[in-house]
Design an enzyme around this catalytic site. Structure first.
Site, mmCIF file in Angstrom:
data_model
loop_
_atom_site.group_PDB
_atom_site.id
_atom_site.type_symbol
_atom_site.label_atom_id
_atom_site.label_comp_id
_atom_site.label_asym_id
_atom_site.label_seq_id
_atom_site.Cartn_x
_atom_site.Cartn_y
_atom_site.Cartn_z
ATOM 1 N N HIS A 1 44.279 40.358 43.793
ATOM 2 C CA HIS A 1 43.608 38.744 44.021
ATOM 3 C C HIS A 1 42.836 38.278 42.884
ATOM 4 O O HIS A 1 42.207 39.119 42.302
ATOM 5 C CB HIS A 1 42.866 38.778 45.148
ATOM 6 C CG HIS A 1 43.339 38.832 46.494
ATOM 7 N ND1 HIS A 1 43.729 40.236 47.364
ATOM 8 C CD2 HIS A 1 43.771 38.040 47.384
ATOM 9 C CE1 HIS A 1 44.221 39.811 48.369
ATOM 10 N NE2 HIS A 1 44.313 38.522 48.422
ATOM 11 N N PHE B 1 46.147 36.362 32.124
ATOM 12 C CA PHE B 1 46.309 37.524 31.610
ATOM 13 C C PHE B 1 47.468 38.366 32.325
ATOM 14 O O PHE B 1 48.189 38.842 31.999
ATOM 15 C CB PHE B 1 44.881 38.297 31.697
ATOM 16 C CG PHE B 1 44.960 39.783 31.630
ATOM 17 C CD1 PHE B 1 45.114 40.429 30.293
ATOM 18 C CD2 PHE B 1 45.371 40.782 32.879
ATOM 19 C CE1 PHE B 1 45.316 41.702 30.081
ATOM 20 C CE2 PHE B 1 45.156 41.858 32.641
ATOM 21 C CZ PHE B 1 45.372 42.544 31.155
ATOM 22 N N TYR C 1 30.469 47.726 45.918
ATOM 23 C CA TYR C 1 31.431 48.310 46.574
ATOM 24 C C TYR C 1 31.153 49.598 47.335
ATOM 25 O O TYR C 1 29.679 49.843 47.299
ATOM 26 C CB TYR C 1 32.436 48.996 45.555
ATOM 27 C CG TYR C 1 33.225 47.932 44.829
ATOM 28 C CD1 TYR C 1 34.294 47.513 45.380
ATOM 29 C CD2 TYR C 1 32.929 47.316 44.002
ATOM 30 C CE1 TYR C 1 35.196 46.416 44.799
ATOM 31 C CE2 TYR C 1 33.535 46.227 43.165
ATOM 32 C CZ TYR C 1 34.817 45.810 43.900
ATOM 33 O OH TYR C 1 35.487 44.752 42.906
ATOM 34 N N ASN D 1 38.683 31.722 37.909
ATOM 35 C CA ASN D 1 39.160 32.603 36.562
ATOM 36 C C ASN D 1 40.295 32.366 36.156
ATOM 37 O O ASN D 1 41.324 33.422 36.208
ATOM 38 C CB ASN D 1 38.831 34.142 37.228
ATOM 39 C CG ASN D 1 38.826 35.137 35.962
ATOM 40 O OD1 ASN D 1 38.973 34.606 34.757
ATOM 41 N ND2 ASN D 1 38.945 36.321 36.446
ATOM 42 N N MET E 1 42.497 47.077 43.130
ATOM 43 C CA MET E 1 41.084 46.758 43.614
ATOM 44 C C MET E 1 40.318 46.136 42.627
ATOM 45 O O MET E 1 39.645 45.005 42.855
ATOM 46 C CB MET E 1 40.907 47.843 44.536
ATOM 47 C CG MET E 1 41.706 48.504 45.620
ATOM 48 S SD MET E 1 40.724 49.962 46.201
ATOM 49 C CE MET E 1 41.181 51.092 45.131
ATOM 50 N N TYR F 1 48.172 48.031 45.193
ATOM 51 C CA TYR F 1 47.483 46.966 45.005
ATOM 52 C C TYR F 1 46.241 47.194 44.035
ATOM 53 O O TYR F 1 45.439 48.323 44.088
ATOM 54 C CB TYR F 1 46.583 46.678 46.604
ATOM 55 C CG TYR F 1 45.453 45.622 46.424
ATOM 56 C CD1 TYR F 1 45.855 44.139 46.548
ATOM 57 C CD2 TYR F 1 44.378 46.105 46.694
ATOM 58 C CE1 TYR F 1 44.937 43.174 46.455
ATOM 59 C CE2 TYR F 1 43.356 45.078 46.606
ATOM 60 C CZ TYR F 1 43.550 43.686 46.574
ATOM 61 O OH TYR F 1 42.828 42.786 46.480
#
Lengths: 862, 167
Positions: B122, B133, B37, B127, B83, B81
């Site tokens: 996203h 989940f 990041y 996955n 992240m 959102y």
């Protein structure tokens, strides 16, 4: 009687006499400016009036004009040597300068001319206590009591004086008389309560236990003694001494009050005839049963569980320690290892603990991958187990295993700072101070506001020689307006910083700064000693007698503190080196400094000077009228890099002075005796040297450093142009004959020593040092040192690096060869690497690479 | 100020991010996610308006996970959102993620100026466990973002979304 001339000079006409009285009043009320003017008025007519001159001097000193003031006072005394005022003033100024011995002399003079002056007597008593002149103290307190028997503190003052002088029986008499004449004690009087407890303490010390208990019970019931815990503790102890049936209840009550105090359990058991510190086979099961009962009663108390581990053995130990360990691991007690480490003295117990925790680790390791069963084993329990085992193995020098375990733990949970901290510690033990500092930094960045992590990291940086970087971290905690973090840390008496920085400077060869910091350590201890002064008055006034007596005892032991001992020994070693090689004094100031560091130093020097000038300016500008007291302000630091200390002509005397307290306070410390010898023999104090060698020999006859000193002493005495004068000469030669067999040559003495300790690295090094004294050719010395590398010798890192230092000292061309061999031998170490390799080592926690991935951001912006 | 740590019987607690514990977030991100990041990311999660939506997740007083969201406004509509959200492997399946997610959703629901209408994220198409989940927490797949990831494969990601109802 004083001569008539002085008296006539002292007497003033009535106008001036009134002015003088006013002057005294003005001083008492600290109206300093007015006082100074009044003094001038008298002096205009009587410029030679000694008492006025002294008073003016005193006022000037208060106003910050110290030199001028002192000049006036001295002049005043010369003009009137028999005035108690003059001497009192002089004493006050000396007391302000903390020159207690001289101050007491002045006070004694003052008392000659005014025997019953209460103020002077009281001050003299404080000085006598500070200087531990207890005979004189008793006398002074007697006089005070005779003059003012109505003042309560005068009675207690006398009792304490007797007590300090070792006469407890007299102290008791005084306290009893005091209580007899006491009238109208208010209810709930803390001061009276303290006196009663002191009284009971005296009775107990004198063995009058019954009387002590009666006194305690009567006054506890009447609520005259207020400290409930003290009542219970005294009661339990006294009843135990009297073997009363009720004693057990009292201990029981104490334990219920505070179930984590180990001493209460000890008292309880001792009352039953069981000494927890020396359990026998008969008392063991009883003691365990007792502790078990307590545990059942108070399931939350840790003390009975832990105490049981000390005494349990075999199967029983295993039964007890297993739940203890597992509870700690499951709860996540970070200090669990530190808690049980004391049990490792018993190898059997150590094995049991290892087995239990290892098998728990295997169980955890097998279970964790299956997340379906979330309740059975907590992942944090597994983590703390790994942490425990890493500490366990490292403590047994299995460092590689320890590091493996830490790596597993870091993979499992990379966010626990303890893991990185401990990894740093293991690396430190392996001789990698640079890696250790890096690990500490890794721990630190996880939680930047943790003071402990920051301090540890700074300490490790100092150890690795990253001094500026360490100061940067320490600067987070220091006052922002201090001239530098290190100046503030010195003011704040940070022994940790002073010691570590001194050691670091010493390692890099900057002897001047090292001396400066060690001297700062010494100053801290001087200050701690001075700090008690106020309590000689305060504690009596407030009747806090029991803690006061403890304080005095503590102050008497002050310099047995390990930090002081370390500083004293290090200072003496530096001065010995400077004595043996004076060229170090000129060359080492700038040794080990790069150009950049030199520049930085100059800058720091300028900054420090500026701060000092500023503060001076500020002081003169703002407060010409302010009372600055009698204590001199902080002295100007005119020796920023310790050059003056380094070039001091009386270095050995300084060292001797610093070492002096160790002969009583650290008499079980071989290194202290060795250092004392080194200094004494160079000062040609041969009796002292002999005493030091004898003391060291009594402690550890085969100690490697002692071996070197024995040879050194022999050599020094035999090569001296003439023996020391009698009677010292024969004492020394007799002593030497006892220390070293006369019939042996030094060569043989050394060879036999080496043979006796042929696989001990420190002894081999000592033998090499002796062969240098003999002397033998360098090649031979070198080959002895290289014996350390024989496969059956197991040197530790410390000895190996001392060997490197020794090779450097004799300028051996084989030094690098030795270092390379050590580097290979100590796989994880870095200290034997070359300076350029060391400079290339990373020392900071890996920083996140900023430039690497802006891609990630765009991806996440989605 | 709300208190930074809220206790729950599960020995789980959330704590706000500060410049001082950012090192822990960096450490977690470096092991939890295949992506590095940017500094901008770390600056943003420290912003005061992000405090309710960026948390460290503690288990038994050890930081073991993190959740970081940001508030976005697009065409007058405001949404939250997510992240990053991750828990260290040994601590999964213990309800830590669920609890943290629910708390963030609750914070979003009580957020007033501006009002938050939905929450989205996203998930890489490789996955499915991750997707499941979120679906357990009432998220719905609303589309696939092709080529969402530039440096890791598979490059595609599901877009998941959940509407927020006021409490």
């Amino acid at each position: 009687m004083p001569p008539a001339t002085a008296l006539s000079k002292r007497a003033l006409p009535s106008k001036e006499a009134t002015l003088f009285k006013e002057l005294l009043n003005l001083y008492e009320t600290r109206q300093l400016k007015k006082g100074s003017k009044t003094a001038d008025q008298i002096l205009k007519k009587f410029p030679e009036h000694g008492e006025t001159l002294c008073m003016k001097g005193l006022i000037q000193t208060h106003l910050g004009k110290r030199e001028e003031g002192l000049e006036l006072v001295k002049k005043g005394i010369r003009l009137d040597l028999t005035s108690h005022i003059c001497w009192h003033v002089f004493g006050l100024i000396q007391k302000g300068e903390k020159n207690y011995e001289e101050a007491l002399k002045s006070y004694t003079q003052a008392l000659r001319f005014d025997k019953e002056n209460l103020n002077i007597l009281r001050d003299a008593a404080h000085l006598q206590t500070q200087l531990r002149i207890y005979d004189g103290l008793v006398e002074t307190r007697h006089t005070l009591l005779r003059l003012r028997p109505a003042l309560r503190q005068n009675w207690i003052g006398l009792a304490i004086a007797y007590h300090l002088n070792g006469n407890i029986a007299e102290a008791l008499k005084v306290v009893e008389q005091y209580e007899a004449i006491l009238k109208n004690v208010p209810d709930y009087d803390v001061e009276h309560s303290e006196v009663l407890l002191y009284h009971i303490r005296l009775l107990e010390d004198l063995g009058q236990i019954n009387e002590a208990l009666t006194l305690l019970d009567v006054n506890a019931k009447s609520r005259a003694i207020l400290d409930r815990i003290a009542i219970m503790e005294f009661r339990a102890r006294l009843m135990s001494k009297l073997h009363l049936d009720d004693a057990e209840h009292t201990w029981q009550a104490l334990i219920e009050q505070n179930p984590d105090c180990h001493d209460y359990y000890k008292g309880f058991l001792l009352n039953r005839g069981i000494d927890l510190d020396a359990v026998t086979d008969e008392t063991r099961s009883q003691a365990l049963q007792c502790l078990r009962d307590f545990s059942a009663q108070m399931p939350k108390a840790g003390a009975p569980l832990r105490l049981a581990l000390n005494i349990a053995q075999g199967e029983q130990f295993k039964e007890l320690v297993e739940p203890y360990l597992l509870a700690g691991l499951e709860k996540g007690v970070p200090s669990l290892f530190a808690d049980v480490k004391a049990l490792y003295r018993d190898e059997h117990k150590r094995r049991i603990i290892e087995d239990i925790v290892e098998s728990y680790r295997e169980k955890c390791a097998a279970v964790t991958p299956v997340p379906a069963d979330p309740i059975s084993v907590d992942p944090t329990a597994y983590l703390w187990t790994l942490y425990f085992l890493a500490q366990h193995h490292s403590s047994l020098s299995r460092h590689t295993r320890s590091l493996e375990l830490i790596d597993i733990a870091v993979t499992h949970t990379p966010t626990l700072p303890e893991l990185y901290m401990f990894k740093g510690r293991v690396l430190k033990r392996c001789g990698d101070p640079y890696g250790a500092a890096r690990c500490m930094d890794e721990a630190r960045v996880l939680d930047l506001q943790d003071r402990f992590l920051n301090t540890k990291c700074a300490k490790y940086r100092l150890r690795a020689g990253y001094i500026d970087q360490a100061v940067e971290i320490l600067g987070l905690f220091t006052k922002k307006d201090a001239s530098s973090p290190s100046a503030d840390l010195e003011d704040m008496q940070s022994l940790l910083y002073l010691t570590e920085d001194a050691d670091g400077q010493l390692r890099r060869g900057n002897l001047g700064l090292a001396l400066k910091r060690y001297t700062a350590v010494q100053k801290v201890f001087d200050e701690l000693e001075d700090d008690q002064f106020d309590f000689h008055g305060y504690s009596l006034r407030k009747f806090t007698l029991n803690v006061y007596l403890d304080l005095i005892t503590w102050e008497d032991q002050l310099r047995s503190h390990p930090v002081y001992i370390h500083a004293a020994i290090s200072v003496s070693q530096i001065y010995v080196r400077l004595h043996d090689d004076p060229s170090l004094g000129t060359s080492s100031v700038t040794a080990g400094l790069t150009d950049a560091e030199k520049k930085a130093k100059k800058k720091a020097k300028k900054a420090a000077q500026k701060v000092q000038e500023d503060s001076k300016k500020g002081a003169t500008a703002t407060s010409a009228n302010e009372d600055k007291g009698l204590e001199p302000g902080p002295a100007k630091d005119d020796d920023l890099d310790g050059t003056k200390l380094l070039q001091a002509q009386d270095g050995l005397e300084k060292a001797a002075k610093m070492l002096a307290p160790l002969s009583t306070l650290a008499k079980d410390n071989v290194d202290a005796w060795i250092a004392t010898y080194d200094v004494a023999v160079r000062r040609k104090k041969y009796l002292q040297a002999v005493k030091a060698l004898n003391s060291a020999k009594a402690l550890s006859p085969e100690h490697p450093e002692l071996h070197v000193r024995l040879a050194h002493f022999q050599k020094t005495m035999s090569s001296a142009p003439q023996p020391p004068p009698e009677p010292v000469g024969s004492v020394v030669s007799n002593a030497l004959a006892r220390l070293l067999p006369v019939e042996l040559s030094l060569e043989l003495f050394n060879a036999q020593y080496l043979q006796r300790h042929s696989i001990d690295a420190a002894s081999i090094l000592a033998a090499a040092k002796v062969s240098r004294i003999l002397p033998v050719p360098r090649e031979e010395i070198e080959s002895t040192v290289f014996g350390i590398l024989n496969p059956d010798v197991r040197p530790d890192i410390k000895t190996a690096s001392q060997a490197v230092a020794f090779l450097q000292e004799i300028r051996s061309p084989r030094t690098d060869e030795f270092k390379v061999a050590c580097d290979a031998r100590f796989e994880l170490s870095t200290i034997f690497k070359s300076p350029s390799e060391i400079a290339a080592l990373p020392w900071k926690a890996a920083e996140v690479d900023v430039a690497a991935d802006t891609q990630g951001k765009t991806e996440m912006l989605g | 100020m709300s208190s930074p740590i809220q206790r729950s019987p599960l020995r789980v607690s959330l704590s706000s991010l500060t410049p001082n514990n950012l090192g822990t977030v960096r450490k977690l991100n470096s092991v939890l996610f295949p992506i590095k990041y940017s500094e901008k990311f770390y600056q943003d999660i420290l912003l005061p308006e992000a405090e309710d939506f960026c948390k460290l997740i503690y288990y038994n007083d050890i930081p073991v996970g993190t959740i970081c969201c940001r508030v976005e406004t697009e065409n007058g509509k405001t949404r939250l959102y997510i992240m990053t959200m991750g828990i260290l492997a040994p601590y999964r399946s213990r309800g830590l993620g669920s609890q943290s997610l629910e708390q963030v959703i609750a914070s979003a629901a009580s957020h007033l100026k501006p009002k938050i209408g939905s929450i989205s994220l996203h998930v890489q198409v490789s996955n499915p466990a991750g997707k499941a989940f979120y679906e357990r927490h009432a998220f719905k797949e609303v589309g696939i973002h092709q080529g969402y990831y530039k440096k890791i494969v598979p490059q595609d990601a599901w877009i998941l979304e959940r509407q927020i109802v006021e409490p």
